[in-house]
Design a protein around this motif. Sequence first.
Motif, short mmCIF file in Angstrom:
data_model
loop_
_atom_site.label_atom_id
_atom_site.label_comp_id
_atom_site.label_asym_id
_atom_site.label_seq_id
_atom_site.Cartn_x
_atom_site.Cartn_y
_atom_site.Cartn_z
N ARG A 195 0.82 -1.21 0.00
CA ARG A 195 0.00 0.00 0.00
C ARG A 195 0.86 1.26 0.00
O ARG A 195 0.41 2.31 -0.47
N HIS A 202 -6.36 1.98 4.66
CA HIS A 202 -6.46 0.79 3.82
C HIS A 202 -6.96 -0.46 4.54
O HIS A 202 -7.12 -1.50 3.91
N ALA A 223 -3.56 -4.40 5.37
CA ALA A 223 -2.61 -3.68 4.51
C ALA A 223 -1.17 -4.05 4.85
O ALA A 223 -0.82 -4.29 6.00
#
Length: 242
Positions: A50, A145, A149
């Motif tokens: 990410r 996220h 993540a």
Amino acid sequence: MTTVLLIRHGRTAANTAGVLVGRSSGVELDETGVKQAAELATRLSGVPLRAIVTSPLRRCRQTAQPLLAAQSNSCSFAVEQGLVECGYGEWTGKSLRELSKDSLWRTVQQQPSAVRFPGGESMAEMSARSIGAARAWDARIEAEHGPEAVWAAISHRDVIKAIIADALGLHLDSFQRIVVDPASISIIRYTAARPYVITANSTTIDLAALLTPPPKKARGRRPKTSDDAAVGGGLGAAEVTD
């Protein structure tokens, strides 16, 4: 349960020469270091990152470049001052052989929490700001996220050792027991209960297999108390990454 990959930059000529370059500008990866960075990108190509967050020093940014190129557009990139190398002050640019004769050297080895480098940073300050940066970024990425993540932090040996020591619940005076090689990956999964050190100083482990979440249906069979450490036997790292 966000996961951070702590990556030390690839090898530099200063590493092979035994020189403490610290925050000196213009220090680049050598031929081996460039190859190591490319190999890291290949190892992580199956892991959807990410974010890649790096120390501002050139050798770390060089290590980050092939990793970022191998990721999709959903991977963000940021430079974080909190991950910069320790400020070694007057020790910067000197050989480790020369520094080993300094009276402060023994304290660095045996009681780093008491060390302040002449004209530079204390090791306690380095530890506090690097741990703070890692935890702040981890919380930010989880908020953006979700708990599954995975992100990467690219930094320096002492910085990474300090972050690992914190995750292990070790006093800074024990962090010299930790080994962090050039281009190695150490994995920490932060949870509400405690951090888990999945692996340290890895140069060979199959990261895609280790970090790929199981299917949602399979995850649904996991107990909600997955933040707790396994008692007795167990599946090892897989229990923490599921």
